[in-house]
Design a protein around this motif. Sequence first.
Motif, PDB file in Angstrom:
ATOM      1  N   LYS A 184       0.865  -1.184   0.000  1.00 48.49           N
ATOM      2  CA  LYS A 184       0.000   0.000   0.000  1.00 48.49           C
ATOM      3  C   LYS A 184       0.899   1.230   0.000  1.00 48.49           C
ATOM      4  O   LYS A 184       1.635   1.478   0.961  1.00 48.49           O
ATOM      5  N   ILE A 185       0.835   1.997  -1.085  1.00 48.24           N
ATOM      6  CA  ILE A 185       1.688   3.179  -1.222  1.00 48.24           C
ATOM      7  C   ILE A 185       1.124   4.312  -0.377  1.00 48.24           C
ATOM      8  O   ILE A 185      -0.066   4.629  -0.429  1.00 48.24           O
ATOM      9  N   ASP A 186       1.989   4.954   0.382  1.00 50.17           N
ATOM     10  CA  ASP A 186       1.548   6.029   1.278  1.00 50.17           C
ATOM     11  C   ASP A 186       0.954   7.206   0.501  1.00 50.17           C
ATOM     12  O   ASP A 186       1.365   7.514  -0.627  1.00 50.17           O
ATOM     13  N   ARG A 187       0.002   7.856   1.125  1.00 50.73           N
ATOM     14  CA  ARG A 187      -0.726   8.960   0.489  1.00 50.73           C
ATOM     15  C   ARG A 187       0.202  10.093   0.057  1.00 50.73           C
ATOM     16  O   ARG A 187      -0.087  10.795  -0.914  1.00 50.73           O
ATOM     17  N   SER A 188       1.308  10.302   0.770  1.00 52.22           N
ATOM     18  CA  SER A 188       2.199  11.421   0.440  1.00 52.22           C
ATOM     19  C   SER A 188       2.708  11.337  -1.000  1.00 52.22           C
ATOM     20  O   SER A 188       2.992  12.371  -1.625  1.00 52.22           O
ATOM     21  N   TYR A 189       2.831  10.139  -1.560  1.00 51.34           N
ATOM     22  CA  TYR A 189       3.254   9.980  -2.962  1.00 51.34           C
ATOM     23  C   TYR A 189       2.077  10.133  -3.916  1.00 51.34           C
ATOM     24  O   TYR A 189       2.213  10.703  -4.995  1.00 51.34           O
ATOM     25  N   ILE A 190       0.906   9.634  -3.497  1.00 51.12           N
ATOM     26  CA  ILE A 190      -0.259   9.667  -4.390  1.00 51.12           C
ATOM     27  C   ILE A 190      -0.712  11.094  -4.641  1.00 51.12           C
ATOM     28  O   ILE A 190      -1.028  11.474  -5.789  1.00 51.12           O
ATOM     29  N   ARG A 191      -0.730  11.929  -3.610  1.00 47.20           N
ATOM     30  CA  ARG A 191      -1.239  13.295  -3.802  1.00 47.20           C
ATOM     31  C   ARG A 191      -0.286  14.168  -4.612  1.00 47.20           C
ATOM     32  O   ARG A 191      -0.668  15.244  -5.076  1.00 47.20           O
ATOM     33  N   ASN A 192       0.977  13.720  -4.778  1.00 45.82           N
ATOM     34  CA  ASN A 192       1.953  14.517  -5.534  1.00 45.82           C
ATOM     35  C   ASN A 192       2.217  13.968  -6.936  1.00 45.82           C
ATOM     36  O   ASN A 192       3.111  14.451  -7.639  1.00 45.82           O
ATOM     37  N   ALA A 203      -3.091   2.046  -4.010  1.00 42.41           N
ATOM     38  CA  ALA A 203      -2.864   3.481  -3.855  1.00 42.41           C
ATOM     39  C   ALA A 203      -3.757   3.985  -2.719  1.00 42.41           C
ATOM     40  O   ALA A 203      -4.982   3.914  -2.816  1.00 42.41           O
ATOM     41  N   GLU A 204      -3.139   4.479  -1.634  1.00 38.33           N
ATOM     42  CA  GLU A 204      -3.907   4.950  -0.469  1.00 38.33           C
ATOM     43  C   GLU A 204      -4.188   6.443  -0.571  1.00 38.33           C
ATOM     44  O   GLU A 204      -3.458   7.192  -1.222  1.00 38.33           O
ATOM     45  N   GLY A 205      -5.239   6.859   0.093  1.00 39.07           N
ATOM     46  CA  GLY A 205      -5.529   8.283   0.238  1.00 39.07           C
ATOM     47  C   GLY A 205      -6.042   8.958  -1.020  1.00 39.07           C
ATOM     48  O   GLY A 205      -5.815  10.164  -1.222  1.00 39.07           O
ATOM     49  N   ILE A 206      -6.758   8.231  -1.882  1.00 42.10           N
ATOM     50  CA  ILE A 206      -7.338   8.831  -3.092  1.00 42.10           C
ATOM     51  C   ILE A 206      -8.493   9.751  -2.676  1.00 42.10           C
ATOM     52  O   ILE A 206      -9.489   9.296  -2.128  1.00 42.10           O
ATOM     53  N   ALA A 265      -0.406   5.129 -13.427  1.00 42.21           N
ATOM     54  CA  ALA A 265       0.931   4.770 -12.945  1.00 42.21           C
ATOM     55  C   ALA A 265       1.086   3.272 -12.746  1.00 42.21           C
ATOM     56  O   ALA A 265       2.202   2.799 -12.510  1.00 42.21           O
ATOM     57  N   GLY A 266      -0.012   2.530 -12.820  1.00 37.30           N
ATOM     58  CA  GLY A 266       0.078   1.073 -12.714  1.00 37.30           C
ATOM     59  C   GLY A 266      -0.499   0.464 -11.456  1.00 37.30           C
ATOM     60  O   GLY A 266      -0.421  -0.760 -11.272  1.00 37.30           O
ATOM     61  N   CYS A 267      -1.066   1.293 -10.598  1.00 38.62           N
ATOM     62  CA  CYS A 267      -1.711   0.746  -9.386  1.00 38.62           C
ATOM     63  C   CYS A 267      -2.952  -0.040  -9.801  1.00 38.62           C
ATOM     64  O   CYS A 267      -3.659   0.349 -10.749  1.00 38.62           O
ATOM     65  N   ASN A 268      -3.229  -1.155  -9.082  1.00 37.21           N
ATOM     66  CA  ASN A 268      -4.406  -1.950  -9.457  1.00 37.21           C
ATOM     67  C   ASN A 268      -5.449  -2.052  -8.339  1.00 37.21           C
ATOM     68  O   ASN A 268      -6.462  -2.708  -8.508  1.00 37.21           O
ATOM     69  N   ARG A 269      -5.187  -1.431  -7.202  1.00 36.88           N
ATOM     70  CA  ARG A 269      -6.188  -1.316  -6.140  1.00 36.88           C
ATOM     71  C   ARG A 269      -6.136   0.106  -5.593  1.00 36.88           C
ATOM     72  O   ARG A 269      -5.072   0.735  -5.564  1.00 36.88           O
ATOM     73  N   PHE A 270      -7.313   0.599  -5.124  1.00 38.85           N
ATOM     74  CA  PHE A 270      -7.408   2.004  -4.759  1.00 38.85           C
ATOM     75  C   PHE A 270      -8.255   2.153  -3.489  1.00 38.85           C
ATOM     76  O   PHE A 270      -9.222   1.420  -3.285  1.00 38.85           O
ATOM     77  N   GLN A 271      -7.857   3.128  -2.672  1.00 41.75           N
ATOM     78  CA  GLN A 271      -8.566   3.355  -1.409  1.00 41.75           C
ATOM     79  C   GLN A 271      -8.469   4.825  -1.038  1.00 41.75           C
ATOM     80  O   GLN A 271      -7.428   5.452  -1.208  1.00 41.75           O
ATOM     81  N   GLY A 272      -9.563   5.398  -0.557  1.00 46.41           N
ATOM     82  CA  GLY A 272      -9.548   6.802  -0.139  1.00 46.41           C
ATOM     83  C   GLY A 272     -10.959   7.356  -0.053  1.00 46.41           C
ATOM     84  O   GLY A 272     -11.940   6.714  -0.434  1.00 46.41           O
ATOM     85  N   TYR A 273     -11.068   8.569   0.458  1.00 44.51           N
ATOM     86  CA  TYR A 273     -12.374   9.196   0.659  1.00 44.51           C
ATOM     87  C   TYR A 273     -13.142   9.370  -0.648  1.00 44.51           C
ATOM     88  O   TYR A 273     -14.373   9.379  -0.660  1.00 44.51           O
ATOM     89  N   PHE A 274     -12.424   9.532  -1.752  1.00 43.23           N
ATOM     90  CA  PHE A 274     -13.100   9.684  -3.039  1.00 43.23           C
ATOM     91  C   PHE A 274     -13.911   8.430  -3.377  1.00 43.23           C
ATOM     92  O   PHE A 274     -14.969   8.512  -4.002  1.00 43.23           O
ATOM     93  N   LEU A 275     -13.426   7.285  -2.974  1.00 45.40           N
ATOM     94  CA  LEU A 275     -14.080   6.008  -3.280  1.00 45.40           C
ATOM     95  C   LEU A 275     -15.002   5.536  -2.157  1.00 45.40           C
ATOM     96  O   LEU A 275     -15.860   4.684  -2.382  1.00 45.40           O
TER      97      LEU A 275
END
Length: 509
Positions: free
Chosen positions: A426-434, A461-464, A476-486
Amino acid sequence: MSILSTVRRNGARVYIGVQALLITATALVAVAYFIVPRESGVPNWLLLTCFVLSATGLGLLEYLKRTVTDQLKDAVRIEAERTRLTENDLLTGALTRGRFLDELSTSIGTLSKPRRIMLLLVDLDHFKQLNDGFGHQFGDQALAHLVACAKHCFPDCTIGRLGGDEFAILMYGNDLDRCRSRAEKLLSMLQQGRVCEGHQIPLGASIGIAIAPEHASSPKELPLLADLALYESKGAGRGRITVFDPDMLSEKRQRRFMERELRAAIYLNELELHYQPLTDAERNCTALEGLVRWRHPVRGMISPAEFIPVAERSNLIDMVGEWVFRRACLDLDRLSCERISINVSGEQLKRDGLVHMLDRVLQETGMAANRFVLEITETVATAATPEIIARIERLRAMGFHIALDDFGTGHCGFNYIKTLPIDSIKIDRSYIRNLGHDRIAQVFVSALTQIARIQGLTIVAEGIETETEFELARAAGCNRFQGYFLGRPQPAPMVRHKSEHLEPLALSA
């Protein structure tokens, strides 16, 4: 119901009645004997009657006397047994909590005439691990052994069991050196241990001491201060003796109170498990992550960031972890979800009790391990000892999926991924938001997804929080997603309500 049993039950009343009847009958016969003329022959008959009545009455009185005596003995025995059951702990023989606190209230005196006493709180170290590792029978023996040792070291003192593995000793006077010497002797005796299956198992305890009236003169305040000293002993490595110091108040007191409230919250079912969806690239729900929450009756919702560190420092994390996993097992089928993900603390991974607990709860609930993902943080993984790695491998062999959480926040290099027994990252949100404007974040995520594809790992990808972040993470190649948007974390009833009545979630493995 026989007459004899009635007589036995009401012996005292029957005794008095028969005695009164016998005296009355004897008096009437005696009067008649002197009034009736002797020529009639009746007086001889009356004399015989009087003799028969007296002999029968005296025999009956003797029988009733024995009955009443037996009843008194039974009453004394029953009262003694009732007192023993209500005032003494059946397992250890120590006073019960209520009886000990009564004794403390009496011994501490009044504000105008305080008495000098010392209160020791004794807590058996690692009691839960003893129970899990050697069985509850050995745990009971350890508690009884602690009290036996305490009675030997404190023969002229009052000893009580306050609950679980916590005991209290009331020592009269204010000779602190003597008190500490006795406490050290107690720890030394416990260290000699008990035999279990042919092995000598050493025992340990932590002790906190508070003195009246120097530290407090209230029977309610003194145990709280002794408890803070006990908390200090545990925090300093256990197996120690600590005397209360005023510096222990403030922050440590607040932490200790939260620990006690958290312990009560577990038993009172104040914890809640909220669920947040994980989706695939088409936004279909593939799993749910269970996130623990504490709904305090006064303070409202308390953040895990506030109470989880307290739980980890006090070993309550094992209880919280079991509550979370059991709740997830019970909710799994009702949520119409293929898999639930839960977080595992680094403190839990340090002990074999985690493996035993997970296996036991699975058996009790009838769930399969492959329907759960255990998340461990990157920080925990990089600091993992060979024993912890072996424990993770055991969990994976049981069927659990292992996820590396918050990747990118620690010092875990790409090469390290190959050595870890994991199934997803699970990639930390700090990378996803940037991702939209930071070249380093873009390279990092892209490289990680390529390595994960080669390793056969799932990338989450965390924190979407926006549509743009979702699209960039997917590109970018992520195949699972998690965050308030979803989807935001919600209690189980709301998750079920949403999936059943609003917009059904397409679930996949």
